[in-house]
Each structure stands twice: as C-alpha cells, then as structure tokens.
Design an enzyme around this catalytic site. Structure first.
Site, PDB file in Angstrom:
ATOM      1  N   TYR A  95      -2.527  -0.939  10.424  1.00  0.00           N
ATOM      2  CA  TYR A  95      -2.469  -1.142   8.962  1.00  0.00           C
ATOM      3  C   TYR A  95      -1.141  -0.632   8.396  1.00  0.00           C
ATOM      4  O   TYR A  95      -0.467  -1.326   7.628  1.00  0.00           O
ATOM      5  CB  TYR A  95      -3.646  -0.419   8.310  1.00  0.00           C
ATOM      6  N   SER A 148       0.870  -1.182   0.000  1.00  0.00           N
ATOM      7  CA  SER A 148       0.000   0.000   0.000  1.00  0.00           C
ATOM      8  C   SER A 148       0.901   1.224   0.000  1.00  0.00           C
ATOM      9  O   SER A 148       2.066   1.146   0.431  1.00  0.00           O
ATOM     10  CB  SER A 148      -0.846   0.004   1.274  1.00  0.00           C
TER      11      SER A 148
HETATM   12  P1  NAD Z   1     -11.188  -5.994  -0.334  1.00  0.00           P
HETATM   13  O1  NAD Z   1     -11.719  -5.881   1.037  1.00  0.00           O
HETATM   14  O2  NAD Z   1     -12.151  -6.059  -1.469  1.00  0.00           O
HETATM   15  O3  NAD Z   1     -10.218  -7.247  -0.473  1.00  0.00           O
HETATM   16  C1  NAD Z   1      -9.547  -7.861   0.574  1.00  0.00           C
HETATM   17  C2  NAD Z   1      -9.843  -9.337   0.470  1.00  0.00           C
HETATM   18  O4  NAD Z   1      -9.067 -10.045   1.442  1.00  0.00           O
HETATM   19  C3  NAD Z   1     -11.319  -9.638   0.762  1.00  0.00           C
HETATM   20  O5  NAD Z   1     -11.831 -10.466  -0.259  1.00  0.00           O
HETATM   21  C4  NAD Z   1     -11.268 -10.363   2.102  1.00  0.00           C
HETATM   22  O6  NAD Z   1     -12.301 -11.322   2.255  1.00  0.00           O
HETATM   23  C5  NAD Z   1      -9.912 -11.026   2.003  1.00  0.00           C
HETATM   24  N1  NAD Z   1      -9.412 -11.426   3.323  1.00  0.00           N
HETATM   25  C6  NAD Z   1      -9.429 -10.707   4.475  1.00  0.00           C
HETATM   26  N2  NAD Z   1      -8.922 -11.436   5.475  1.00  0.00           N
HETATM   27  C7  NAD Z   1      -8.570 -12.642   4.939  1.00  0.00           C
HETATM   28  C8  NAD Z   1      -7.998 -13.815   5.463  1.00  0.00           C
HETATM   29  N3  NAD Z   1      -7.684 -13.919   6.771  1.00  0.00           N
HETATM   30  N4  NAD Z   1      -7.760 -14.861   4.631  1.00  0.00           N
HETATM   31  C9  NAD Z   1      -8.076 -14.785   3.318  1.00  0.00           C
HETATM   32  N5  NAD Z   1      -8.646 -13.685   2.768  1.00  0.00           N
HETATM   33  C10 NAD Z   1      -8.885 -12.638   3.579  1.00  0.00           C
HETATM   34  O7  NAD Z   1     -10.206  -4.762  -0.513  1.00  0.00           O
HETATM   35  P2  NAD Z   1      -9.060  -4.495  -1.603  1.00  0.00           P
HETATM   36  O8  NAD Z   1      -8.924  -3.044  -1.684  1.00  0.00           O
HETATM   37  O9  NAD Z   1      -9.298  -5.270  -2.833  1.00  0.00           O
HETATM   38  O10 NAD Z   1      -7.781  -5.052  -0.831  1.00  0.00           O
HETATM   39  C11 NAD Z   1      -6.855  -5.964  -1.418  1.00  0.00           C
HETATM   40  C12 NAD Z   1      -5.449  -5.634  -0.941  1.00  0.00           C
HETATM   41  O11 NAD Z   1      -5.071  -4.366  -1.461  1.00  0.00           O
HETATM   42  C13 NAD Z   1      -5.295  -5.541   0.571  1.00  0.00           C
HETATM   43  O12 NAD Z   1      -4.076  -6.141   0.963  1.00  0.00           O
HETATM   44  C14 NAD Z   1      -5.255  -4.045   0.811  1.00  0.00           C
HETATM   45  O13 NAD Z   1      -4.546  -3.716   1.979  1.00  0.00           O
HETATM   46  C15 NAD Z   1      -4.545  -3.580  -0.437  1.00  0.00           C
HETATM   47  N6  NAD Z   1      -4.728  -2.160  -0.743  1.00  0.00           N
HETATM   48  C16 NAD Z   1      -5.943  -1.673  -1.116  1.00  0.00           C
HETATM   49  C17 NAD Z   1      -6.064  -0.326  -1.405  1.00  0.00           C
HETATM   50  C18 NAD Z   1      -7.354   0.309  -1.840  1.00  0.00           C
HETATM   51  O14 NAD Z   1      -7.404   1.537  -1.972  1.00  0.00           O
HETATM   52  N7  NAD Z   1      -8.401  -0.418  -2.112  1.00  0.00           N
HETATM   53  C19 NAD Z   1      -4.950   0.524  -1.297  1.00  0.00           C
HETATM   54  C20 NAD Z   1      -3.746  -0.023  -0.904  1.00  0.00           C
HETATM   55  C21 NAD Z   1      -3.633  -1.357  -0.631  1.00  0.00           C
END
Ligand code: NAD
Length: 275
Positions: A173, A160
């Site tokens: 986080y 991130s």
């Molecule tokens: P999201 O909530 O749609 O996806 C996260 C996924 O991880 C979900 O499907 C959730 O069910 C799954 N998850 C959570 N805990 C889990 C576990 N213990 N075992 C297996 N799966 C698990 O959100 P996203 O934005 O798609 O996030 C995906 C990644 O991207 C994350 O690591 C997040 O930190 C990172 N990220 C997202 C953003 C953003 O702006 N959306 C920015 C920076 C980083």
C-alpha cells in the site's frame, strides 16, 4: 442559466462532467455527491456493489444534475477504455477525473504474497495511470472550453499520508501511494502546458470501510487519536470539500500539489512533547 461569477461561487462545478472511481462507498461516494451538489454531472464508477452505486446516483440526481453508475475494474485496461467510451456516449465530454479507487491487502513482509503485492499495485497505481491517461486523451480531444472552466481538465489522484509515512505491514500500500505521488507530479509537469491540472489529495485517517478496524472499537479509536493532533477522526466529507475546491476554478493556479487532509497526522505528533 448563464454562468456568472455568482452562481459559479454557489455551484463551483456547474456544467462540468466528472468521473469518480470507486464511488460506491467511503471517500469516493462523498466526493461524487459533493460534486453533484456543486453542479457537476457525475459518472459513478464501482467495481462490485451495483445497489450501493445506484443509491449514490439517486442522491446525486437529487441535486438536479445527471448521474449514472458504471461498473469497471480500474486495473483492467479494456474495462477502463469501455468506461471512457460510455462517458463520451452519455456525457459527451469529461472535465474532471477523481482517481479514487483503492484497496489494502495487508501482510507482514515475510507473509506477503506476490499476488497481494501485485493486486494493490495494479489497482492503486496502474488503475490511476490508466484512468489518468484516458482522461488526458479526452481533455485533448475536447480542448479548452473557457465558458466551462479556465483549464482544459482536472485530475485528482487519491493518495494517502502513506505517500510520506512509512507503514510496516503495508509495504504494498505504501509503495503504491508513494508511486502515486511521483506519477501525479510527473504527469502534472507533462500536461500543465496544455492547461490540464493534475493534483492529489492525501487523506489521513478517514472513517470509511477501508480502515474499519482502526476506528470501530473504542480502544482502536483512542489509539488512532494519539496520531491525530486535531483530535478527531476525519470524515469522508472533509476530503470531499477539498476535492470540490481542487476541481474548481478557485484552485486554477494549483498544479502538481498534494493537498494533505489529515488533522495533522503528518506533523510527527510523537515530537509534540519534545520527542
Ligand atoms: P473504500 O473501501 O470505501 O473505497 C474504495 C473503493 O474503491 C471501494 O468502493 C472499492 O469497491 C473500490 N475499488 C477497489 N478496487 C477497485 C477496482 N479494481 N476498480 C474499481 N473500484 C475499485 O475506502 P476509502 O477510504 O473510501 O478509500 C478511497 C481512497 O482513499 C483509496 O484510494 C484509499 O487508499 C484512499 N485513502 C483512504 C484513507 C482512509 O483513511 N479511509 C486514507 C488515505 C487514503
């Protein structure tokens, strides 16, 4: 069809096998589908939404490749080991891991419980460690297959911009993503001699369920846009395209790098008018 430089270009992940964690929604979903489109067979890990995971599987299969869903909590070692056993059974091998699963449990520091701290660290950091370790064991077991890829395996850690940008109210986080950065670089250093490439992607603000509150209302979206020089919120596909490139042989000399996909969020936009 034999692998040629032409069809590798069209389907750059052709004949490769990938695991994407947290792939039933958001960025993971987009990555898993883009990998299928790029010719990879894909295991769709999910934690708690079988229906959503099966929909992703169906979409991937529409690209003529193999896909299946596997339920596992990435922070649970036994469940991760079982998931990799299933990968061996169903796919025979694995070439690509995208350690994407992650979550937020936000609180001001005075209110943050140890349970919130531990939960975020265990999924976002320990979960990536467990999956990366198992993927590396698999890459070693199978060895280099030059007919499939120049490298013996690829790992992409979903980090991130908060591996760099401090984030008040989200210390768990930000600490987890800072940890991911040095875990990724240390791993990359350790396994590069075996032709295993470890890299990360650091998304900025991407429109997914994890940050719905930041883009759902007009006011919130306008506030968010003041942090993004490029003037738009990112879409999961922006990250998916970066992941396809990082997983493909087109990036074969890219090792231990974080690819920032953030529309310029890390460019200190507050200084764009002379600070
Ligand atoms: P999201 O909530 O749609 O996806 C996260 C996924 O991880 C979900 O499907 C959730 O069910 C799954 N998850 C959570 N805990 C889990 C576990 N213990 N075992 C297996 N799966 C698990 O959100 P996203 O934005 O798609 O996030 C995906 C990644 O991207 C994350 O690591 C997040 O930190 C990172 N990220 C997202 C953003 C953003 O702006 N959306 C920015 C920076 C980083």
């Amino acid at each position: 069809m034999p692998i040629t430089s032409t069809n590798r270009h069209v389907r750059p992940l052709r004949s490769q096998k990938a695991l994407v964690t947290g792939a039933s929604s958001g960025i993971g979903r987009a990555v898993a589908v883009a990998f299928g489109r790029a010719g990879a067979d894909v295991a769709v890990n999910y934690r708690s939404s079988p229906g959503a995971a099966e929909a992703v599987v169906a979409e991937i299969r529409g690209h003529g490749v193999t896909a299946f869903a596997h339920q596992a909590d990435v922070s649970d070692e036994a469940q991760v080991l079982r998931m990799f056993e299933r990968l061996r059974e169903e796919l025979g091998a694995i070439d690509i891991l995208v350690a994407n699963a992650g979550l937020q449990q936000d609180a001001a520091i005075g209110d943050m419980t140890a349970a919130q701290w531990n939960k975020v660290l265990s999924v976002n950091l320990t979960g990536q460690f467990l999956c990366a370790r198992e993927a590396i064991r698999e890459f070693r077991r199978r060895g280099l297959r030059p007919e499939i890829s120049c490298s013996a395996g690829k790992i992409i850690c979903m980090s991130s911009v908060h591996q760099e940008i401090p984030w008040a109210g989200h210390v768990n986080y930000a600490a987890s993503k800072g940890g991911v950065e040095l875990m990724m670089r240390s791993l990359a250093q350790e396994v590069a001699p075996e032709r295993i490439r470890v890299n990360a992607i650091a998304p900025g603000a991407i429109r997914t369920p994890i940050n719905r509150a930041a883009w759902e209302t007009k006011e919130a979206a306008e506030r968010l846009l003041t942090l993004i020089p490029y003037g738009r919120i990112g879409e999961p596909e922006d990250v998916a395209q970066a992941a396809v490139w990082l997983a493909s042989d087109a990036s074969d000399y890219v090792v231990g790098t974080t690819l920032i996909v953030d529309g310029g969020m890390t460019l200190y936009p507050g200084f764009s008018t002379n600070g």
